[in-house]
Design a protein around this motif. Structure first.
Motif: not given
Length: 221
Positions: A51-58, A123-131
């Motif tokens: 989710p947005e605001g929970k850190g960078p995508t890696r 992999f972890d963080t492979a799906c960043p999402i908006s609100e």
């Protein structure tokens, strides 16, 4: 009776992410791929959510070619199997703007070996999402202007009318193979302009007039 889980928090309890590949005509042309005759599907685990605001995508360990893929995400509100196309939108609860981050070097190796490219997508963080955006705020999912910038430079820009398979068709098609459940997310494909990103890059994306988001790229996991 317990209250139903909030659909806006689907990423906390939803059970699967279903991705659609090669679903934009211009993207197929860009890659030199033929236009598919039926949707190309893949899965991502829910541990990919960021989710947005929970850190960078890696990227995954050792990744040297991490790519962005901006997409319209469809959140399922009511489950079902063999959903008719003309009733498919009854099963939509809302939308998100999403990134299907892809380890392109991992994917190329898997393709060369003829094996599934799970590690390239899962992999972890492979799906960043908006609100979450309630369904009522989007009058037509096939007429949305969407773009992505890297460090302020536009890399991807499209209207969702370039989709090969529409949202109702995709929902109906998936439901013939697997039961869709409340809280599932469908990623509807990415437009042309996919490219690589590096640590400390800033990603900004928007569905114009609907929702926007920002993420940074971090070091590999």
């Amino acid at each position: 009776m317990a209250a139903p889980l909030k659909l806006s928090r689907f990423y906390e309890w939803g059970r699967k992410i279903v991705g659609v590949g090669r679903n934009y005509r211009a993207h197929c042309a860009e890659l030199g791929n033929p236009v598919p005759k039926e949707p190309v599907l893949f899965l991502k685990p829910t541990t990919c959510y960021l989710p947005e605001g929970k850190g960078p995508t890696r990227g995954p360990p050792g990744c040297t070619e991490l790519h962005h893929e901006v997409e319209l995400g469809v959140v399922i509100s009511g489950g079902g199997r063999n959903i008719p196309e003309d009733r498919a939108m009854d099963h939509v609860g809302g939308y998100v703007l999403a990134l299907d981050m892809t380890a392109r070097d991992y994917q190329a190796i898997a393709k060369e070996k003829g094996i599934p490219w799970t590690w390239a997508k899962c992999f972890d963080t492979a799906c960043p999402i908006s609100e979450f955006v309630p369904k009522e705020k989007v009058s037509d999912p096939q007429d949305l202007n969407m773009w992505l910038k890297v460090n302020g430079e536009v890399r991807q820009k499209t209207n969702t009318d370039d989709m090969i398979f529409t949202v109702p068709y995709i929902i109906s098609y998936i439901s013939k193979m697997m039961t869709l459940e409340r809280g599932d997310l469908i990623l509807t494909g990415t437009p042309m302009g996919v490219s690589g990103v590096q640590p400390n890059d800033e990603l900004e994306a928007e569905i114009e007039g609907v929702v926007a988001m920002k993420f940074t790229v971090g070091d590999t996991l």
